[in-house]
Design a protein around this motif. Structure first.
Motif, mmCIF file in Angstrom:
data_model
loop_
_atom_site.group_PDB
_atom_site.id
_atom_site.type_symbol
_atom_site.label_atom_id
_atom_site.label_comp_id
_atom_site.label_asym_id
_atom_site.label_seq_id
_atom_site.Cartn_x
_atom_site.Cartn_y
_atom_site.Cartn_z
ATOM 1 N N GLY A 159 9.523 -5.450 -38.790
ATOM 2 C CA GLY A 159 8.997 -5.444 -37.437
ATOM 3 C C GLY A 159 9.917 -6.193 -36.496
ATOM 4 N N VAL A 209 4.493 -8.441 -33.735
ATOM 5 C CA VAL A 209 3.865 -8.507 -35.052
ATOM 6 C C VAL A 209 4.303 -9.737 -35.834
ATOM 7 C CG1 VAL A 209 5.626 -7.153 -36.268
ATOM 8 C CG2 VAL A 209 3.225 -7.064 -37.028
ATOM 9 N N ASN A 210 5.413 -10.351 -35.441
ATOM 10 C CA ASN A 210 5.894 -11.555 -36.117
ATOM 11 C C ASN A 210 5.692 -12.818 -35.283
ATOM 12 O OD1 ASN A 210 6.976 -10.576 -38.686
ATOM 13 N ND2 ASN A 210 8.375 -9.390 -37.406
ATOM 14 N N ASP A 241 -5.051 -8.484 -32.286
ATOM 15 C CA ASP A 241 -4.497 -7.226 -31.794
ATOM 16 C C ASP A 241 -3.769 -7.441 -30.474
ATOM 17 O OD1 ASP A 241 -4.268 -4.279 -31.944
ATOM 18 O OD2 ASP A 241 -5.538 -4.332 -30.161
ATOM 19 N N GLN A 265 3.860 -9.243 -45.843
ATOM 20 C CA GLN A 265 4.126 -8.653 -44.535
ATOM 21 C C GLN A 265 5.630 -8.764 -44.274
ATOM 22 O OE1 GLN A 265 1.710 -10.888 -41.839
ATOM 23 N NE2 GLN A 265 -0.227 -10.233 -42.776
ATOM 24 N N ARG A 275 -0.418 -9.078 -31.183
ATOM 25 C CA ARG A 275 0.581 -8.154 -31.735
ATOM 26 C C ARG A 275 1.222 -7.330 -30.622
ATOM 27 N NH1 ARG A 275 -3.073 -8.137 -36.330
ATOM 28 N NH2 ARG A 275 -4.473 -6.662 -35.289
#
Length: 495
Positions: A368, A347-348, A339, A365, A342
């Motif tokens: 983003g 997020v990538n 978390d 996924q 991110r």
């Protein structure tokens, strides 16, 4: 030899890099000078949020080599045969300080390892100590606040630290390690590493064994005294970074031997303490070290920010044959670490070079910030589907297991879970030599003497109770150094 043309980030060549467009020789700068805008805009965005903990660190690439057979414990392919190797990345760090803090501060050291295996990236995210201050992740934000700065003055506070420690006796084991010379290691090459948590290994028969990971420095242990660490903080606050870079540049590649301790499920049920309590160790005479392999660091990344600062580690990055345990701190970290990444990197983040699995990655996924579609292109973004050949392999199914308590509650009931003194006492009497004990006492006195404010006596008295319960000699020496009179009322309170 053809020279490379200077270009914008979109690849367009340009010439005027050092002189802004102006109205006349002394006139105002024009808004149309997009080169100026682009460079300034990128410059003020060159930093990302620093880590809340482990903000300052050093990193290096290397390799891991399997030297001993542990297939009886795990089906992880990296350990399938002696001689197997994989590329790896290691990041060492201080814990409480900011990015500009000194490498020699009295602090635990992060010991985060990323193994690029054929079954995915395996992150072993530990410290240079086998235990930690707290055993429940619910306490973690409060604990870290005490290691940071007072909201009003923005200054570090011994009062704040010792107040928390004195109110949480489970911290005593780690506090004694921190206050010893182990709290000021001489660089990153001369310290051991530990997974710290209890993990599990699962073999080909789907039999589970509890396990702890150890990395012993082949360079030998070297620590600064408190005076030496303080002096080095002023002379070279980047000492550990420089030491690691110089060693690798000179071909003196640092190495660590990897060991495991194993505990059967039956032994875990009979163990004196909760085997998943990170404030406790497993005694090596009962659970001896089993040699596994060797870790060698041999390459400094070409760009610190791209590789070290943007590296992300999470204990949730596990591989088939290695799994988690009911360790409360570990369970919390399974969420909080990914978390944090991110938020901090994006997020990538897993698509960046330092974090990217070099082998097959097949998931759904998508998108983003900073998405790179080169791996999945126009493939479906949902599963199951009729258009690709990705399957969920049952060989990688999670191992089922029973919990000792099926009732949901806030558990901390076992009497031995509250034994916070036996192991710290053994650390003082068995693990430390006479000089180590002397330095430990002096470091405690030096730190606790900075406690101030109206609650000073309460905090000191609480902490003294913990010291006395761990070892009478330790308590008496600290009390003498702090000029505390030990009366009968205090002794009765310590029983």
């Amino acid at each position: 030899m053809n020279s490379k043309k200077l270009t914008t980030s979109s690849g367009a060549p340009y010439y005027e890099h050092q002189d802004s467009q102006t109205v006349g020789a002394r006139g105002p700068v024009l808004l149309q000078d997009f080169i100026l805008q682009e460079n300034l805009a990128h410059f003020v965005r060159e930093r990302i949020p620093e880590r809340i903990v482990h903000a300052k660190g050093s990193g290096a690439y290397g390799k891991f080599t399997v030297t001993h057979d542990i297939t009886k414990y795990t089906k992880a392919k990296i350990f399938s045969q002696i001689g197997n190797t994989c590329k790896m990345f290691a990041r060492f760090s201080t814990v409480g300080g900011e990015k500009g803090s000194a490498d020699t501060a009295r602090d635990p050291r992060g010991f985060a390892l990323k193994f690029y295996t054929q079954e995915g990236n395996w992150d072993l995210v530990g410290n240079n100590t086998p235990v930690f201050f707290i055993k429940d992740a619910k306490k973690f934000p409060d604990f870290i606040h005490t290691q940071k700065r007072v909201p009003k003055t923005n200054l570090k506070s011994a009062t704040m630290m010792w107040d928390f420690w004195s109110l949480n006796p489970e911290s005593l084991h780690q506090v004694l390690i921190l206050m010893s010379d182990r709290g000021t290691p001489q660089g990153y090459r001369h310290m051991h590493g530990f997974g710290s948590h209890t993990f599990s290994m699962i073999n080909e028969d789907n039999h589970r064994t509890w396990v702890k990971f150890h990395f012993k420095s082949k360079q030998g242990i070297k620590n600064f005294t408190d005076a030496e660490a303080t002096k080095m903080a002023g002379e070279n606050p980047d000492y550990a970074q420089e030491d690691l870079c110089n060693a690798i540049d000179n071909g003196e590649f640092p190495k660590w031997t990897m060991y495991i301790q194993v505990m059967t499920e039956e032994q875990a049920k009979e163990f004196r303490w909760n085997p998943f309590d990170i404030t406790k160790v497993w005694f090596q005479e009962d659970f001896p070290l089993i040699e596994v392999g060797e870790m060698e660091l041999n390459e400094i990344p070409v760009n610190y920010f791209a590789h070290v600062e943007q590296s992300t580690f999470s204990p949730s990055n596990l591989i088939n044959g290695i799994s988690f345990s009911p360790d409360k701190m570990l369970q919390g970290r399974l969420f909080s670490y990914p978390d944090a990444h991110r938020y901090r990197v994006g997020v990538n983040a897993h698509q960046l070079e330092v974090n990217r699995c070099p082998f097959a990655v097949n998931n759904y996924q998508r998108d983003g910030y900073m998405a790179d579609s080169s791996l999945y292109q126009d493939q479906p973004n949902y599963f199951p589907n009729s258009f690709d050949d990705t399957v969920a392999d049952s060989a990688y199914k999670n191992l089922d297991y029973e919990l000792d308590n099926s009732r949901v509650a806030n558990y901390n009931r076992n009497e031995n879970d509250n034994d916070h003194y036996t192991q710290p006492g053994l650390l003082y009497t068995k693990a430390l030599n006479e000089k180590d004990r002397e330095n430990l006492v002096n470091n405690i006195i030096g730190s606790m003497s900075k406690i101030d404010g109206p609650k000073r006596n309460d905090i000191i008295n609480r902490q003294m109770c913990h010291f006395f319960r761990a070892n009478i000699e330790l308590g008496m020496k600290v009390a003498s150094g702090l000029k505390i009179n030990i009366d009968s009322n205090m002794m009765n309170h310590m029983k």
